[in-house]
Scaffold this motif. Structure first.
Motif, short mmCIF file in Angstrom:
data_model
loop_
_atom_site.label_atom_id
_atom_site.label_comp_id
_atom_site.label_asym_id
_atom_site.label_seq_id
_atom_site.Cartn_x
_atom_site.Cartn_y
_atom_site.Cartn_z
N TYR A 151 9.14 -33.50 -18.19
CA TYR A 151 9.91 -32.25 -18.21
C TYR A 151 11.38 -32.49 -18.59
CZ TYR A 151 9.54 -27.31 -16.96
OH TYR A 151 9.44 -25.96 -17.00
N VAL A 152 12.02 -33.41 -17.86
CA VAL A 152 13.46 -33.64 -18.09
C VAL A 152 13.71 -34.10 -19.53
CG1 VAL A 152 15.46 -35.06 -17.45
CG2 VAL A 152 13.96 -34.15 -15.66
N ASP A 207 5.57 -43.26 -23.10
CA ASP A 207 4.91 -42.66 -21.95
C ASP A 207 3.67 -43.47 -21.65
OD1 ASP A 207 3.67 -40.52 -20.11
OD2 ASP A 207 5.57 -39.60 -20.71
N LYS A 224 -0.53 -38.06 -24.05
CA LYS A 224 0.74 -37.99 -24.78
C LYS A 224 0.88 -39.11 -25.82
CE LYS A 224 3.32 -35.63 -21.13
NZ LYS A 224 4.33 -35.71 -20.07
N VAL A 229 4.59 -49.44 -20.23
CA VAL A 229 3.84 -50.15 -19.18
C VAL A 229 3.72 -49.21 -17.98
CG1 VAL A 229 4.50 -52.51 -19.79
CG2 VAL A 229 5.95 -51.22 -18.24
N SER A 239 2.14 -46.42 -12.04
CA SER A 239 3.15 -45.38 -11.81
C SER A 239 2.58 -43.97 -11.75
CB SER A 239 4.31 -45.49 -12.80
OG SER A 239 3.87 -45.47 -14.12
N CYS A 284 11.07 -41.70 -15.94
CA CYS A 284 9.66 -41.81 -15.57
C CYS A 284 9.44 -41.14 -14.22
CB CYS A 284 9.29 -43.28 -15.35
SG CYS A 284 9.25 -44.23 -16.83
N THR A 285 8.17 -40.97 -13.88
CA THR A 285 7.78 -40.45 -12.57
C THR A 285 8.39 -41.32 -11.46
OG1 THR A 285 5.72 -39.83 -13.63
CG2 THR A 285 5.74 -39.80 -11.23
N THR A 286 8.83 -40.67 -10.39
CA THR A 286 9.38 -41.40 -9.23
C THR A 286 8.38 -42.47 -8.76
OG1 THR A 286 10.41 -39.34 -8.58
CG2 THR A 286 10.40 -41.10 -6.95
N ALA A 328 7.16 -50.26 -13.14
CA ALA A 328 7.42 -50.10 -14.58
C ALA A 328 8.93 -50.12 -14.87
CB ALA A 328 6.80 -48.79 -15.06
N TYR A 333 10.94 -52.44 -17.42
CA TYR A 333 11.73 -51.89 -18.54
C TYR A 333 13.17 -52.44 -18.52
CZ TYR A 333 8.12 -48.30 -19.48
OH TYR A 333 6.97 -47.65 -19.82
N THR A 336 21.67 -34.17 -9.22
CA THR A 336 21.54 -32.75 -9.56
C THR A 336 21.12 -32.02 -8.29
OG1 THR A 336 19.20 -32.88 -10.03
CG2 THR A 336 20.69 -33.34 -11.86
N ASP A 389 15.42 -27.25 -12.31
CA ASP A 389 15.56 -28.67 -12.01
C ASP A 389 15.83 -29.52 -13.27
OD1 ASP A 389 15.51 -30.54 -10.01
OD2 ASP A 389 13.35 -30.92 -10.13
P1 NAD Z 1 7.74 -35.44 -15.06
O1 NAD Z 1 6.62 -35.78 -14.16
O2 NAD Z 1 7.69 -34.13 -15.79
O3 NAD Z 1 7.91 -36.57 -16.19
C1 NAD Z 1 7.76 -37.94 -15.97
C2 NAD Z 1 7.11 -38.53 -17.23
O4 NAD Z 1 7.12 -39.94 -17.10
C3 NAD Z 1 5.66 -38.11 -17.42
O5 NAD Z 1 5.44 -37.75 -18.77
C4 NAD Z 1 4.87 -39.37 -17.07
O6 NAD Z 1 3.63 -39.46 -17.74
C5 NAD Z 1 5.86 -40.42 -17.55
N1 NAD Z 1 5.67 -41.75 -16.97
C6 NAD Z 1 5.27 -42.08 -15.72
N2 NAD Z 1 5.27 -43.41 -15.59
C7 NAD Z 1 5.70 -43.93 -16.77
C8 NAD Z 1 5.88 -45.25 -17.24
N3 NAD Z 1 5.64 -46.29 -16.45
N4 NAD Z 1 6.33 -45.42 -18.51
C9 NAD Z 1 6.59 -44.36 -19.32
N5 NAD Z 1 6.40 -43.09 -18.92
C10 NAD Z 1 5.97 -42.88 -17.66
O7 NAD Z 1 9.06 -35.58 -14.17
P2 NAD Z 1 10.53 -35.02 -14.50
O8 NAD Z 1 10.71 -33.72 -13.79
O9 NAD Z 1 10.79 -35.11 -15.95
O10 NAD Z 1 11.43 -36.08 -13.71
C11 NAD Z 1 11.55 -37.38 -14.22
C12 NAD Z 1 12.29 -38.29 -13.28
O11 NAD Z 1 13.63 -37.86 -13.13
C13 NAD Z 1 11.71 -38.37 -11.86
O12 NAD Z 1 11.57 -39.71 -11.47
C14 NAD Z 1 12.74 -37.74 -11.00
O13 NAD Z 1 12.85 -38.36 -9.72
C15 NAD Z 1 14.02 -37.98 -11.78
N6 NAD Z 1 15.05 -36.99 -11.44
C16 NAD Z 1 14.91 -35.69 -11.80
C17 NAD Z 1 15.92 -34.78 -11.48
C18 NAD Z 1 15.79 -33.35 -11.90
O14 NAD Z 1 14.80 -32.94 -12.47
N7 NAD Z 1 16.80 -32.54 -11.70
C19 NAD Z 1 17.03 -35.20 -10.78
C20 NAD Z 1 17.15 -36.54 -10.42
C21 NAD Z 1 16.15 -37.44 -10.77
#
Ligand code: NAD
Length: 383
Positions: free
Chosen positions: A11-12, A53, A58, A88, A92, A132-134, A160, A164, A212, A317
């Motif tokens: 998403y971000v 990703d 994807k 990698v 995750s 990436c995903t938390t 991961a 990286y 944020t 978000d």
């Molecule tokens: P999301 O789930 O929409 O996107 C995460 C993407 O990462 C997914 O496409 C997933 O397939 C991919 N992914 C997972 N593991 C991976 C890996 N090992 N290598 C490559 N890609 C991988 O989540 P999001 O809303 O985009 O948030 C992303 C990150 O940003 C989260 O970890 C979140 O904690 C952090 N974050 C977001 C906000 C915010 O949205 N305001 C604020 C602070 C931190």
């Protein structure tokens, strides 16, 4: 030019890609980007050159198609030229309804690192943005332990993000400089192992966890109360959201990783540890990306009067973090040019929930903002 590689096209990262291209096309102003277009490196200079990703649906798809899953508006054609590459995963996406595949399923971690470094050389990468995903993770603390885990192919020990950053350090050493923006909670800029590795590898590290939502707002309100010598009795703050990030946080181990985010924020800003509950609290799908935040602060004013602040909000978000990333990509390039390898506290203190290095505290963001401007060579705004 700032050549950006995205790690985690969710998403971000998708909102970042669309917003950036729309700014370039003159369709959008600079709202949501703290430094707007004040830096010598312009927003229009940012170019996404690669994206990684581990979601099976994807990988191999054009960035244009992936971004369409998140933004229902017209998607800029310029995103058609980039194809999502395989990263990698190291578990995750565990416990999420997504099928994962990664280089680590096919080869050793050392080989995966070599492969990534080779691709980044071809792309001419300068700034890596990790969204990436938390993850559930354990920090390393010692550089030797980190190197040993890679060499021994210890796939259980590493996440991961940790792989990286290791690969980015290797790449930066060979390329003469690069920057890694860690916008997720995994401790990187707060892990001495990575800071030491970055320093000796020409790598700039920004981190950890983009600031944020409710947390920076709580921090500003606490600073406001501290400056007026009001005594904070307690703080309650929570978030409920419906995007995949909130879904991931329903997993206990991952949620713990958000708690790593200095919960000392209260003590750092007030000078004492008022009882507090500050956590992402739940997943409610219909809320989508527009999360619900709430905050309640009780404090003592003059003559023992007790006041209460109650704040509610619905906050989009992903755009909140994507706007910060537009600055961080450019600040990464500036830090490379300044040769400020290792981590850069004046940048982290404003943009990150958990500003590295480990020994540094959270400071009021209104002060961090001015210090960050000065670091970037801009005039202070209010000093
Ligand atoms: P999301 O789930 O929409 O996107 C995460 C993407 O990462 C997914 O496409 C997933 O397939 C991919 N992914 C997972 N593991 C991976 C890996 N090992 N290598 C490559 N890609 C991988 O989540 P999001 O809303 O985009 O948030 C992303 C990150 O940003 C989260 O970890 C979140 O904690 C952090 N974050 C977001 C906000 C915010 O949205 N305001 C604020 C602070 C931190």
């Amino acid at each position: 030019m700032v050549k950006v590689v995205i790690l985690g096209q969710g998403y971000v990262a998708s909102i970042f890609a669309v917003g950036l291209e729309r700014i370039k096309r003159g369709e959008l102003g600079y709202y949501g980007v703290p430094l707007a277009n004040e830096l010598p490196v312009k927003i229009e200079d940012i170019e996404i050159v690669g994206s990684y990703d581990v979601d099976k649906t994807k990988i191999g798809e054009p960035l244009y198609e992936v971004v369409r899953r998140y933004d229902k508006g017209e998607i800029p054609e310029s995103l058609k030229g980039i194809t999502i590459r395989k990263g990698v995963h190291l578990r995750s996406l565990r416990n999420l309804p997504i099928e994962a595949t990664g280089l680590d399923d096919e080869m050793s971690l050392s080989d995966a690192v070599e492969k990534l470094v080779g691709e980044w050389k071809e792309l001419g990468a300068e700034v890596f943005i990790n969204v990436c995903t938390t993850e559930a993770f354990v920090p390393f603390e010692s550089k030797e332990e980190l190197i040993k885990a890679i060499e021994e192919d210890n796939k259980e020990r590493l996440t991961a993000t940790q792989v990286y950053v290791y690969a980015a350090a290797k790449y930066a050493k060979e390329a003469g400089g690069a920057a890694f923006v860690n916008a997720i909670p995994t401790l990187i800029a707060n892990d001495p192992a990575f800071v030491e590795l970055a320093k000796e590898s020409n790598l700039v590290l920004f981190g950890d966890d983009g600031a944020t939502g409710a947390t920076p707002l709580t921090a500003d309100i606490l600073s406001h109360l501290a400056q007026r010598n009001r005594y904070v009795k307690d703080v309650a703050q929570f978030n409920i959201g419906g995007n995949n990030d909130f879904l991931a946080l329903t997993d206990k181990e991952r949620n713990k990783s958000k708690e790593f985010t200095k919960s000392s924020i209260v003590k750092d800003l007030l000078g004492y540890d008022a009882p507090h509950y500050i956590k992402p609290t739940g997943f409610l799908e219909p809320l989508g990306d527009k999360k619900f935040i709430a905050m309640h602060i009780e404090y003592v004013s003059f003559n023992g009067a007790v006041d209460e602040l109650m704040i509610d909000g619905r906050i989009n978000d992903s755009p909140a973090l994507a706007g910060l990333l537009v600055d961080l990509a450019r600040l990464g390039k500036i830090a490379i040019e300044k040769k400020e390898f290792g981590t850069v506290y004046p940048v982290n203190a404003f943009y990150m929930k958990n500003p590295g290095p480990k020994e540094m505290q959270n400071i009021p963001r209104i002060i961090a903002y001015e210090k960050m401007r000065m670091w970037a060579g801009l005039k202070p705004r209010w000093f």
